[in-house]
Design a protein around this motif. Structure first.
Motif, PDB file in Angstrom:
ATOM      1  N   ASP A  90      10.274  -0.947  -7.998  1.00 45.18           N
ATOM      2  CA  ASP A  90       9.133  -0.828  -8.908  1.00 45.18           C
ATOM      3  C   ASP A  90       8.270  -2.086  -8.845  1.00 45.18           C
ATOM      4  O   ASP A  90       8.777  -3.207  -8.744  1.00 45.18           O
ATOM      5  CB  ASP A  90       9.602  -0.615 -10.348  1.00 45.18           C
ATOM      6  N   ARG A  91       6.955  -1.886  -8.933  1.00 45.05           N
ATOM      7  CA  ARG A  91       6.019  -3.004  -8.979  1.00 45.05           C
ATOM      8  C   ARG A  91       5.801  -3.379 -10.449  1.00 45.05           C
ATOM      9  O   ARG A  91       5.569  -2.509 -11.290  1.00 45.05           O
ATOM     10  CB  ARG A  91       4.693  -2.615  -8.321  1.00 45.05           C
ATOM     11  N   VAL A  92       5.867  -4.677 -10.752  1.00 44.44           N
ATOM     12  CA  VAL A  92       5.733  -5.144 -12.135  1.00 44.44           C
ATOM     13  C   VAL A  92       4.651  -6.216 -12.201  1.00 44.44           C
ATOM     14  O   VAL A  92       4.290  -6.828 -11.201  1.00 44.44           O
ATOM     15  CB  VAL A  92       7.068  -5.707 -12.673  1.00 44.44           C
ATOM     16  N   SER A  93       4.136  -6.438 -13.405  1.00 42.59           N
ATOM     17  CA  SER A  93       3.110  -7.453 -13.617  1.00 42.59           C
ATOM     18  C   SER A  93       3.584  -8.450 -14.662  1.00 42.59           C
ATOM     19  O   SER A  93       4.576  -8.213 -15.376  1.00 42.59           O
ATOM     20  CB  SER A  93       1.801  -6.794 -14.073  1.00 42.59           C
ATOM     21  N   VAL A  94       2.874  -9.569 -14.753  1.00 39.26           N
ATOM     22  CA  VAL A  94       3.244 -10.622 -15.698  1.00 39.26           C
ATOM     23  C   VAL A  94       3.239 -10.081 -17.128  1.00 39.26           C
ATOM     24  O   VAL A  94       2.286  -9.432 -17.553  1.00 39.26           O
ATOM     25  CB  VAL A  94       2.264 -11.809 -15.593  1.00 39.26           C
ATOM     26  N   ASN A 172       3.941 -11.486 -11.104  1.00 44.04           N
ATOM     27  CA  ASN A 172       3.639 -10.192 -10.493  1.00 44.04           C
ATOM     28  C   ASN A 172       4.527 -10.031  -9.268  1.00 44.04           C
ATOM     29  O   ASN A 172       4.746 -10.984  -8.517  1.00 44.04           O
ATOM     30  CB  ASN A 172       2.171 -10.120 -10.069  1.00 44.04           C
ATOM     31  N   GLY A 173       5.016  -8.833  -9.043  1.00 39.99           N
ATOM     32  CA  GLY A 173       5.851  -8.648  -7.867  1.00 39.99           C
ATOM     33  C   GLY A 173       6.541  -7.302  -7.855  1.00 39.99           C
ATOM     34  O   GLY A 173       6.135  -6.353  -8.541  1.00 39.99           O
ATOM     35  N   ILE A 174       7.597  -7.220  -7.059  1.00 39.75           N
ATOM     36  CA  ILE A 174       8.378  -6.000  -6.885  1.00 39.75           C
ATOM     37  C   ILE A 174       9.827  -6.301  -7.229  1.00 39.75           C
ATOM     38  O   ILE A 174      10.357  -7.356  -6.862  1.00 39.75           O
ATOM     39  CB  ILE A 174       8.268  -5.478  -5.437  1.00 39.75           C
ATOM     40  N   ASP A 198       7.176 -11.481  -4.764  1.00 39.21           N
ATOM     41  CA  ASP A 198       5.741 -11.224  -4.682  1.00 39.21           C
ATOM     42  C   ASP A 198       5.332 -11.268  -3.213  1.00 39.21           C
ATOM     43  O   ASP A 198       5.372 -12.327  -2.587  1.00 39.21           O
ATOM     44  CB  ASP A 198       4.969 -12.267  -5.487  1.00 39.21           C
ATOM     45  N   VAL A 199       4.955 -10.101  -2.648  1.00 35.51           N
ATOM     46  CA  VAL A 199       4.562 -10.031  -1.239  1.00 35.51           C
ATOM     47  C   VAL A 199       3.072  -9.763  -1.083  1.00 35.51           C
ATOM     48  O   VAL A 199       2.616  -9.396   0.006  1.00 35.51           O
ATOM     49  CB  VAL A 199       5.381  -8.950  -0.485  1.00 35.51           C
ATOM     50  N   LYS A 263       0.035  -3.443   2.104  1.00 40.32           N
ATOM     51  CA  LYS A 263       1.238  -4.279   1.933  1.00 40.32           C
ATOM     52  C   LYS A 263       2.240  -3.997   3.061  1.00 40.32           C
ATOM     53  O   LYS A 263       3.426  -3.796   2.841  1.00 40.32           O
ATOM     54  CB  LYS A 263       1.880  -4.034   0.562  1.00 40.32           C
ATOM     55  N   SER A 264       1.721  -3.997   4.304  1.00 41.78           N
ATOM     56  CA  SER A 264       2.547  -3.649   5.459  1.00 41.78           C
ATOM     57  C   SER A 264       3.650  -4.662   5.710  1.00 41.78           C
ATOM     58  O   SER A 264       4.790  -4.316   6.011  1.00 41.78           O
ATOM     59  CB  SER A 264       1.674  -3.533   6.714  1.00 41.78           C
ATOM     60  N   LEU A 265       3.304  -5.942   5.618  1.00 42.37           N
ATOM     61  CA  LEU A 265       4.266  -6.991   5.934  1.00 42.37           C
ATOM     62  C   LEU A 265       5.330  -7.105   4.855  1.00 42.37           C
ATOM     63  O   LEU A 265       5.054  -6.933   3.668  1.00 42.37           O
ATOM     64  CB  LEU A 265       3.553  -8.328   6.102  1.00 42.37           C
ATOM     65  N   ARG A 266       6.527  -7.429   5.281  1.00 45.53           N
ATOM     66  CA  ARG A 266       7.632  -7.631   4.351  1.00 45.53           C
ATOM     67  C   ARG A 266       8.326  -8.959   4.671  1.00 45.53           C
ATOM     68  O   ARG A 266       8.328  -9.404   5.824  1.00 45.53           O
ATOM     69  CB  ARG A 266       8.642  -6.479   4.435  1.00 45.53           C
TER      70      ARG A 266
END
Length: 355
Positions: A90-94, A172-174, A198-199, A263-266
């Motif tokens: 899941d993507r989350v925010s501050v 912010n992040g995953i 965060d990516v 957000k291709s790069l990991r």
């Protein structure tokens, strides 16, 4: 009988090996002797022509992508997990609530602290009234004020704990990893709860050598390539250049990379930083082996075409570009520098050029 035959064979093989080694050594010595003999009494040397060449400073370096921010989120309060609102991926925010700790005990502590604070306020008010009529001393009033202040601080701490019962994301992040389940007990020792990465931006860590790092500075724009996504373009900028080389005499560099909208790069993927530089004006380059001793000596032997002798020349060396060295002053195009045999040379030594 069989043992005698084996022993004889071993002796024959050993003698043959020794003969082969001696023959090879004889050939090498003959080659060295022939090289010296070519000089006809003069010192045999090899030379290189002095000419201007275009300096190509472009290079690339491979590295691994790392997240710009990575956080192992730990518990701050003791209690049992009552609810979890997010899962891995899941993507989350501050400020987003990730989970909730059972706040029953924490809320009881806050109510007790609130009651203590209100009681301290009333006591302080009575002391002020009594002090105005001479009923209490200044010291007693100051003590009452101190009790009120301490009660206020305890109330603020309990309110903070109650607020912390809602576990909120600080970045912010995953959610890369979830370590807790509903009903699990966490403690104030710092139970690991979530790993958040965060990516949206990544860091590409690469290493460059001393000649390459001299042309880099913080803020330089860099092209980034990924073998996994060869058709996509990524941009980056240098955010860190090590002030000290590592054990392999390379300098660690960090490039901040803008991940694309997909957000291709990991984090953990391999990437290539391509360092492109403006086209350079032609410069005089000579082989690194031309220098007497080392590049820092700033001395080379040149060929005196008129007398066919060696001449020691003082030069000013510039950049070291691999096996070549840039010469800023001291040499002209068309001259020849001696690249081998300098150990046997002095000013005016007769030489014979070996091709």
């Amino acid at each position: 009988m069989k043992r005698i035959i084996i022993a004889v064979l071993v002796v024959i093989v050993t003698i043959g090996a020794i003969a082969l080694v001696l023959t090879n050594n004889k050939k090498k010595n003959a080659a060295k002797t022939a090289f010296i003999a070519e000089g006809g009494g003069a010192v045999a040397v090899r030379v290189a022509n002095v000419e201007k060449k275009i300096v190509d400073l472009d290079f690339s370096s491979n590295g691994t992508f790392a997240p710009k921010q990575e956080l192992n989120f730990l518990s701050e309060n003791a209690g049992r997990v009552s609810k979890i609102f997010v899962d891995e991926g899941d993507r989350v925010s501050v400020g987003q609530v990730l989970a909730r700790i059972d706040a029953e005990i924490i809320n009881t502590d806050r109510e007790t602290a609130e009651a203590t604070y209100q009681n301290a306020l009333r006591d302080e008010a009575r002391y002020k009234s009594s002090y105005a009529t001479g009923g209490v001393t200044q010291q007693q009033l100051d003590q009452a004020k101190l009790v009120t202040q301490n009660a206020k601080l305890r109330l603020q701490a309990s309110q903070r704990k109650l607020s912390d019962a809602n576990i909120k994301s600080p970045i912010n992040g995953i959610i890369n990893k979830r370590y807790i389940e509903v009903g699990a007990f966490v403690n104030t020792q710092g139970t690991q709860m979530f790993e958040i990465v965060d990516v949206s931006k990544l860091k590409l860590k690469v290493n460059v050598n001393e000649s390459q790092v001299a042309n880099l500075k913080i803020g330089d724009k860099i092209e980034i390539k990924s073998s996994v996504f060869p058709t996509e373009k990524f941009n980056g900028k240098i955010t860190f250049i090590a002030a000290k080389a590592d054990a392999s005499l390379n300098f660690p560099i960090e490039v901040e990379v803008d991940n694309n909208t997909k957000k291709s790069l990991r984090a953990g993927m391999y990437g290539t930083a391509v360092f492109n530089f403006p086209k350079q004006a032609p410069s005089i380059l000579v082989p690194r082996s031309s220098f007497v001793g080392s590049v820092s000596s700033n001395q080379v032997f040149v060929v005196d075409q008129a007398t066919n002798t060696s001449k020691l020349r003082k030069v000013v060396a510039g950049r070291i570009l691999g096996d070549a060295v840039e010469i800023l002053e001291g040499l002209n195009e068309g001259e020849s520098v001696i690249t081998s045999g300098q150990i046997n040379l002095a000013e005016g030594t007769p030489i014979s050029i070996v091709k």
